[in-house]
Design a protein around this motif. Structure first.
Motif, PDB file in Angstrom:
ATOM      1  N   CYS A  73      -3.150 -24.663   1.446  1.00 36.22           N
ATOM      2  CA  CYS A  73      -3.850 -25.824   0.909  1.00 36.22           C
ATOM      3  C   CYS A  73      -3.998 -25.726  -0.601  1.00 36.22           C
ATOM      4  O   CYS A  73      -3.753 -26.695  -1.317  1.00 36.22           O
ATOM      5  CB  CYS A  73      -5.203 -25.937   1.608  1.00 36.22           C
ATOM      6  SG  CYS A  73      -6.335 -27.119   0.894  1.00 36.22           S
ATOM      7  N   ARG A  74      -4.371 -24.558  -1.125  1.00 36.68           N
ATOM      8  CA  ARG A  74      -4.610 -24.440  -2.570  1.00 36.68           C
ATOM      9  C   ARG A  74      -3.369 -24.789  -3.369  1.00 36.68           C
ATOM     10  O   ARG A  74      -3.435 -25.536  -4.343  1.00 36.68           O
ATOM     11  CB  ARG A  74      -5.067 -23.013  -2.920  1.00 36.68           C
ATOM     12  CG  ARG A  74      -5.289 -22.809  -4.408  1.00 36.68           C
ATOM     13  CD  ARG A  74      -5.766 -21.401  -4.738  1.00 36.68           C
ATOM     14  NE  ARG A  74      -4.727 -20.408  -4.649  1.00 36.68           N
ATOM     15  CZ  ARG A  74      -4.766 -19.342  -3.871  1.00 36.68           C
ATOM     16  NH1 ARG A  74      -5.812 -19.133  -3.089  1.00 36.68           N
ATOM     17  NH2 ARG A  74      -3.776 -18.474  -3.844  1.00 36.68           N
ATOM     18  N   VAL A  75      -2.213 -24.241  -2.969  1.00 34.35           N
ATOM     19  CA  VAL A  75      -0.986 -24.515  -3.712  1.00 34.35           C
ATOM     20  C   VAL A  75      -0.221 -25.676  -3.083  1.00 34.35           C
ATOM     21  O   VAL A  75       0.401 -26.463  -3.791  1.00 34.35           O
ATOM     22  CB  VAL A  75      -0.093 -23.264  -3.808  1.00 34.35           C
ATOM     23  CG1 VAL A  75       0.991 -23.476  -4.856  1.00 34.35           C
ATOM     24  CG2 VAL A  75      -0.912 -22.018  -4.164  1.00 34.35           C
ATOM     25  N   GLY A  76      -0.305 -25.808  -1.760  1.00 35.32           N
ATOM     26  CA  GLY A  76       0.418 -26.887  -1.085  1.00 35.32           C
ATOM     27  C   GLY A  76       0.007 -28.262  -1.588  1.00 35.32           C
ATOM     28  O   GLY A  76       0.854 -29.137  -1.803  1.00 35.32           O
ATOM     29  N   THR A  77      -1.298 -28.471  -1.813  1.00 38.62           N
ATOM     30  CA  THR A  77      -1.748 -29.779  -2.295  1.00 38.62           C
ATOM     31  C   THR A  77      -1.223 -30.052  -3.710  1.00 38.62           C
ATOM     32  O   THR A  77      -0.988 -31.199  -4.079  1.00 38.62           O
ATOM     33  CB  THR A  77      -3.285 -29.888  -2.303  1.00 38.62           C
ATOM     34  OG1 THR A  77      -3.837 -28.782  -3.012  1.00 38.62           O
ATOM     35  CG2 THR A  77      -3.851 -29.892  -0.883  1.00 38.62           C
ATOM     36  N   VAL A  78      -1.032 -28.982  -4.487  1.00 45.26           N
ATOM     37  CA  VAL A  78      -0.483 -29.143  -5.843  1.00 45.26           C
ATOM     38  C   VAL A  78       0.996 -29.542  -5.761  1.00 45.26           C
ATOM     39  O   VAL A  78       1.434 -30.503  -6.396  1.00 45.26           O
ATOM     40  CB  VAL A  78      -0.632 -27.828  -6.643  1.00 45.26           C
ATOM     41  CG1 VAL A  78       0.058 -27.939  -7.994  1.00 45.26           C
ATOM     42  CG2 VAL A  78      -2.102 -27.473  -6.814  1.00 45.26           C
ATOM     43  N   ARG A  79       1.740 -28.818  -4.929  1.00 41.80           N
ATOM     44  CA  ARG A  79       3.171 -29.115  -4.806  1.00 41.80           C
ATOM     45  C   ARG A  79       3.393 -30.501  -4.213  1.00 41.80           C
ATOM     46  O   ARG A  79       4.313 -31.214  -4.602  1.00 41.80           O
ATOM     47  CB  ARG A  79       3.844 -28.050  -3.929  1.00 41.80           C
ATOM     48  CG  ARG A  79       3.812 -26.644  -4.526  1.00 41.80           C
ATOM     49  CD  ARG A  79       4.664 -26.527  -5.781  1.00 41.80           C
ATOM     50  NE  ARG A  79       4.534 -25.214  -6.395  1.00 41.80           N
ATOM     51  CZ  ARG A  79       3.813 -24.962  -7.487  1.00 41.80           C
ATOM     52  NH1 ARG A  79       3.179 -25.946  -8.117  1.00 41.80           N
ATOM     53  NH2 ARG A  79       3.737 -23.744  -7.977  1.00 41.80           N
ATOM     54  N   GLN A  80       2.541 -30.880  -3.266  1.00 49.01           N
ATOM     55  CA  GLN A  80       2.661 -32.212  -2.665  1.00 49.01           C
ATOM     56  C   GLN A  80       2.510 -33.288  -3.738  1.00 49.01           C
ATOM     57  O   GLN A  80       3.284 -34.238  -3.804  1.00 49.01           O
ATOM     58  CB  GLN A  80       1.598 -32.371  -1.581  1.00 49.01           C
ATOM     59  CG  GLN A  80       1.449 -33.789  -1.053  1.00 49.01           C
ATOM     60  CD  GLN A  80       0.510 -33.872   0.145  1.00 49.01           C
ATOM     61  OE1 GLN A  80       0.928 -33.737   1.282  1.00 49.01           O
ATOM     62  NE2 GLN A  80      -0.769 -34.077  -0.112  1.00 49.01           N
ATOM     63  N   GLU A  81       1.510 -33.109  -4.605  1.00 51.62           N
ATOM     64  CA  GLU A  81       1.300 -34.099  -5.659  1.00 51.62           C
ATOM     65  C   GLU A  81       2.503 -34.144  -6.605  1.00 51.62           C
ATOM     66  O   GLU A  81       2.955 -35.217  -7.015  1.00 51.62           O
ATOM     67  CB  GLU A  81       0.016 -33.791  -6.448  1.00 51.62           C
ATOM     68  CG  GLU A  81      -0.345 -34.903  -7.422  1.00 51.62           C
ATOM     69  CD  GLU A  81      -1.399 -34.513  -8.453  1.00 51.62           C
ATOM     70  OE1 GLU A  81      -1.603 -33.306  -8.685  1.00 51.62           O
ATOM     71  OE2 GLU A  81      -2.014 -35.425  -9.030  1.00 51.62           O
ATOM     72  N   GLU A  82       3.036 -32.967  -6.940  1.00 48.28           N
ATOM     73  CA  GLU A  82       4.170 -32.927  -7.870  1.00 48.28           C
ATOM     74  C   GLU A  82       5.403 -33.633  -7.288  1.00 48.28           C
ATOM     75  O   GLU A  82       6.090 -34.379  -7.992  1.00 48.28           O
ATOM     76  CB  GLU A  82       4.509 -31.473  -8.220  1.00 48.28           C
ATOM     77  CG  GLU A  82       3.461 -30.821  -9.118  1.00 48.28           C
ATOM     78  CD  GLU A  82       3.491 -29.287  -9.077  1.00 48.28           C
ATOM     79  OE1 GLU A  82       2.704 -28.670  -9.804  1.00 48.28           O
ATOM     80  OE2 GLU A  82       4.296 -28.724  -8.298  1.00 48.28           O
ATOM     81  N   ILE A  83       5.643 -33.391  -5.993  1.00 53.67           N
ATOM     82  CA  ILE A  83       6.797 -34.043  -5.364  1.00 53.67           C
ATOM     83  C   ILE A  83       6.633 -35.562  -5.424  1.00 53.67           C
ATOM     84  O   ILE A  83       7.560 -36.292  -5.782  1.00 53.67           O
ATOM     85  CB  ILE A  83       6.960 -33.573  -3.897  1.00 53.67           C
ATOM     86  CG1 ILE A  83       7.249 -32.062  -3.850  1.00 53.67           C
ATOM     87  CG2 ILE A  83       8.091 -34.343  -3.207  1.00 53.67           C
ATOM     88  CD1 ILE A  83       7.185 -31.466  -2.456  1.00 53.67           C
TER      89      ILE A  83
END
Ligand SMILES: Cc1cc2nc3c(=O)[nH]c(=O)nc-3n(C[C@H](O)[C@H](O)[C@H](O)COP(=O)(O)O)c2cc1C
Ligand code: SF4
Ligand code: SF4
Ligand code: SF4
Ligand code: FES
Ligand code: FES
Lengths: 595, 324
Positions: free
Chosen positions: A528-538
């Motif tokens: 969640c901590r990094v996944g939510t960041v990568r999701q936003e970037e994509i």
């Protein structure tokens, strides 16, 4: 504890703020749970939490200063750096974005400079949903000082924000404006809203208040639990867990037991609990007393989000009145029943609505969810068995006691019983809270609310909040039950129903949802901590039409991140952080190459 | 600090636990199935212990035998029949009849993603175990694109706020190394936020509470109060946080300096166990020696006196030995 402190000194004002929070002499093991109230006192009276003040508070509570700092630095409404005393929090979340929030923000940027910059003792910041979506766009203004001032601004305008920043109250829409069904027969949960004086205990009693409590005392705790089991009431906070099963499971547990009322309501688009608390605060208290009586809890906590100043004041008042009139205390109404309620105020953290994060927050720890099992009914607040229940769930209990579990279960469907509150906002003709029997379809509900607003042409409906799912115009006959929404690949969540007309750029809405989860992740677990960041970037790359590799490539990446978040995150936040986005990509033509 | 002469630390001793505890009471056994094999473990065992008991090597990052499980990294997740989500093997206890899969597609995907998410945001160049896991699971962190520019002062981030991603580049935790004392450095650009150092500094070993987690979400970080230098904090330089750090984010200053100078060479290093001569407790020290000089001191995890933890004298006292 043998603690070490830096040299930073407390000022006289800060000392007064901390000392103003009364800690009961018998607090002992629960002393640390006064950290959150103390941090609020500092934020409200001083405008920020300074190193000296934190040292002083840590000493008073015997908490290591590094840990106290970690707590203060967790919440969006606290500042651990000096900031101007007057702060306007401008909601730019989904409902407000569809209703002109960006215009407000750019006007503030013109007058006050970029977000966070300081001008004449004032600043402004973007905020996630403030729970005033029916009056979007919304704002919340704080002005710190000895005379701390705070005010919600519904249908905020640049003018009203400026006035409030100066510390002058701005008249607000009456509660009646939030309940379009006002005065209609058949309302249960909403029947007192805007019909009685919410500060008057006598009004409450004159409209049937505390009759259910007397009946509960008459039939005894076992019978109360039996009625709740028979009612098949399930939780309204989002997880849809059977209430009776929860209560039954705690009956043989150790004592003391705790009851926590979850009034954190921070799911974007949700405002039903706010309307209940502002309009019928005594009902919240009566329901808590009945629940506590049935389950053998002698201490209750009511955790309300910090963005609800009016609801908080009304509840504070109601709790005071109930103590005076012996509805709370050591011997309620002479029945030998002991129960009291402490109010805890959140400070800008969606995650604290997750039940175990809420327990940590009350205890004065960071609002990080706990791993389950063990469940709160086994190991909960202060390590003791604990029942946690949403405001709306609890408010059903007096009706169940009065009409009987069977009669309650006769309304709605087999698996979704009773009536349900829905929060309608976005492009709908008459936004507000609606109460309908379970089984009502999305189309019926939209018609009840006057149909699609804005341009009148429906593009999509968000159901269940940011953690929910998008439905398209093909899905309008979905019954709004737990099972019906699930069958449609959605979830009822916190009963958000937010239509968007065809002028809305859904990509911006999806980006806002992605940004919300990134901001609100507690940061504990990797998916969640990094996944939510990568999701936003994509999503940013897709929205800009600049995919890495190819568009299908990005969609695979997005899907894999989504699956890891759903499968491997600790709590519901990470587990649902991709659901609205994935549903939009599956059902709606967002990000499709039209060019 | 005292200037007393350091005693000779190079007296070798045999390694291994000291036979002092009576054998534990026999516990009831729990029968479960892991990857199709029947396994029987004592009640209260975790799925990780059960898997290890039949030789299945489950990766872990935030777990350590001598610390309370925090189950935050999620690399150890396994599939349990009947459970909607994957469950962390390091903390989930075996229950009778559980059917566990430790190497299914779903498990491998989550593990690979955990590695990719971390490696695309954190410098894992000094984390050999981590790199081995990356090979095992075929992790390709570069899938997330170029690294974004460092995000300014991470210690000043306001919780609940961030700037929109620039060009959709991959945000990282890159930041300057914190060097504020002579004994060890904190390079949080290498921190995977496993919470181990916080646990070691707190109730699990040191009871000093000099550091905690601050911030929220992607800006969550290990910090003293207000990012105060360690020299102003409660830190007593026991180095227990260094001992448990899996990535080299916390590093002996000596190692940091040698690495910067390019002289750190593990192939030239030897390890020898000795008993710490400073006091009567008798902690086992593992001395790491390169070119006749002690370059690092640890203590074996399975040592019953230390559980891997030491105090400033055992951990850093050799600085005087080298200076002799
Ligand atoms: C991220 C997250 C946020 C939540 N927020 C709320 C909330 O604001 N209010 C609420 O009642 N439940 C919320 N919940 C659900 C609670 O964890 C819990 O299930 C609920 O309070 C139980 O009460 P109920 O059974 O009466 O619904 C949230 C859950 C998650 C995962
Ligand atoms: S899923 Fe997100 S919010 Fe929940 S514990 Fe993990 S990091 Fe925190
Ligand atoms: S050296 Fe010891 S006291 Fe200092 S931060 Fe690390 S564990 Fe805590
Ligand atoms: S500094 Fe090391 S031990 Fe501490 S959280 Fe980061 S990676 Fe883990
Ligand atoms: S108040 Fe702005 S979205 Fe809810
Ligand atoms: S090792 Fe189990 S969650 Fe980190």
């Amino acid at each position: 504890m043998d603690l070490h402190f830096t040299d930073a000194e407390v000022t006289a004002d800060e000392k007064a703020a901390v000392d103003g929070v009364s800690i009961p002499a018998n607090a002992n093991g629960t002393r640390r749970s006064y950290l959150l109230p103390i941090l609020h006192a500092l934020q409200n009276h001083i405008g920020w939490i300074s190193p000296g003040a934190l040292n002083y508070a840590s000493r008073a509570l015997d908490v290591p200063p590094a840990e106290a700092f970690g707590v203060a630095d967790f919440y969006g409404l606290f500042s651990t750096r000096p900031q101007p005393p007057a702060v306007a929090h401008i909601c730019d979340d989904i409902a407000c974005k569809a209703k002109g929030a960006e215009k407000l923000c750019s006007e503030l940027e013109k007058s006050h400079g970029p977000e966070g910059s300081s001008k004449d003792g004032e600043t402004w910041r973007r905020s996630p949903c403030l729970g005033l979506c029916e009056h979007a766009p919304a704002a919340l203004v704080h002005s710190a000082g000895k005379q701390h001032f705070e005010q919600s601004l519904a249908s905020a305008k640049t003018e009203s924000i400026r006035t409030a920043l100066q510390g002058t109250a701005v008249p607000q829409p009456a509660l009646a404006a939030s309940v379009p069904q006002l005065g209609q027969p058949g309302l249960k949960l909403l029947r007192r809203i805007a019909q009685i004086n919410p500060e008057s205990l006598d009004d409450y009693r004159a409209t049937g208040g505390f009759v259910a409590l007397r009946r509960a005392f008459a039939i005894g705790p076992g019978a109360v639990v039996r009625e709740v089991v028979e009612s098949k009431l399930v939780g309204r906070g989002g997880a849809a867990f059977p209430c009776g099963q929860k209560w039954t499971s705690i009956l043989t547990a150790a004592r003391p037991r705790y009851l926590v009322c979850n009034a954190d309501e921070s799911e974007p688009g949700t405002f039903k609990d706010r309307v209940l608390m502002e309009g019928d605060p005594y009902a919240v208290i009566e329901s808590m007393i009945i629940a506590a009586f049935a389950t053998g809890c002698e201490q209750g906590y009511l955790y309300i989000r910090g963005e609800y100043p009016l609801a908080r004041r009304r509840l504070e008042h109601a709790i005071r009145e109930c103590r005076i009139r012996s509805f709370l205390g050591d011997n309620i109404l002479g029945h030998g029943v002991r129960f009291d309620i402490e109010l805890r105020v959140g400070a800008g953290a969606y995650i604290c609505g997750e039940e175990t994060a809420m327990l940590n927050s009350i205890e004065g720890h960071r609002g990080e969810p706990r791993n389950k099992p063990p469940f709160p009914t086994q190991v909960g607040l202060f390590g003791q068995p604990t029942i946690i229940q949403n405001v709306e769930t609890l408010l059903n209990v007096p009706y169940i006691i009065m009409e009987g579990g069977k009669a309650f279960a006769a309304v709605g469907t087999e698996r979704s019983t009773g009536t349900k509150l829905f929060c309608l906002s976005g492009h709908v003709a008459k936004p507000g809270v609606y109460e309908v029997p379970f089984g009502t379809t999305l189309r019926q509900l939209l018609n009840l609310a006057g149909g699609v607003g804005g341009s009148g042409k429906l593009q999509a409906v968000l159901i269940g909040g940011a953690a929910g799912a998008f439905l398209g115009s093909k899905d309008l006959d979905t019954p709004l039950t737990f099972e019906g929404t699930r069958a449609a690949g959605a979830t009822l969540g916190s009963a958000v129903v937010m239509p968007f007309d065809d002028t809305v750029d859904l990509r911006q809405i999806l980006l806002r949802i992605a940004s919300f989860f990134r901001d609100e992740s507690c940061g504990q677990c990797v998916p969640c901590r990094v996944g939510t960041v990568r999701q936003e970037e994509i999503l940013h790359r897709l929205a800009a039409g600049k995919p890495l590799g190819s568009r299908p490539n990005e969609l695979v990446l997005l899907k894999e991140v989504g699956q890891a978040m759903r499968d491997a995150s600790i709590c519901g936040l990470g587990q649902t952080a991709s659901s609205a986005i994935e549903s939009a990509l599956a059902r709606l033509p967002v990000f499709e190459d039209k060019r | 600090m005292s200037t007393q002469n350091a005693p000779d630390m190079k007296t070798p001793v045999p390694r291994g636990p000291l036979p002092i505890l009576p054998p534990p009471r026999p516990r009831r056994m729990v029968e479960i199935s892991i990857d199709g094999k029947a396994v029987s473990v004592p009640e209260g065992s975790t799925l990780l212990q059960a898997a290890r008991s039949i030789g299945i090597d489950t990766p872990t990052l935030c777990f350590l035998e001598n610390l309370t499980p925090v189950n935050v990294c999620r690399i150890c997740v396994v599939e349990v029949e009947g459970s909607r989500m994957l469950v962390p093997a390091c903390s989930r206890q075996a229950e009778p009849g559980m059917v566990v899969k430790t190497d299914s597609e779903r498990v491998r995907l989550s593990r690979r993603l955990v590695l990719e998410l971390l490696a695309s945001s954190v410098d894992v160049s000094t984390a050999p175990q981590f790199q081995e896991y990356m090979k095992r699971y075929g992790a390709q962190p570069e899938r997330f694109g170029d690294a974004a520019r460092p995000a300014g002062n991470r210690d000043a981030a306001q919780p609940g706020h961030h700037h929109a991603p620039e060009n959709g580049n991959a945000a990282t935790v890159a930041q300057p190394v914190k060097i504020d004392n002579d004994l060890y450095v904190r390079d949080y650009g290498k921190c995977i936020l496993c919470y181990k150092c916080v646990e070691a500094c707190g109730v699990d070993a040191q009871n000093t509470f000099a550091i905690a987690v601050a911030g929220r979400g992607f800006t969550a970080r290990i910090s003293t109060e207000y990012d105060a230098p360690l020299t102003d904090s409660a830190c007593v330089y026991c180095g227990n946080c260094i001992g448990v750090c899996p990535t080299g984010a916390l590093m002996f200053k000596s190692e940091y300096v040698m690495r910067r100078a390019g002289t750190w060479d593990e192939s030239k290093q030897t390890r020898a166990d000795t008993i710490c001569p400073y006091c009567g407790v008798g902690c086992t020290l593992t001395l790491q020696v390169q070119d006749e000089k002690i370059v690092k001191v640890t203590s074996p995890l399975d040592q019953q006196i230390t559980n891997g933890h030491l105090c400033i004298k055992g951990r850093f006292g050799w600085e005087w030995v080298n200076k002799k």
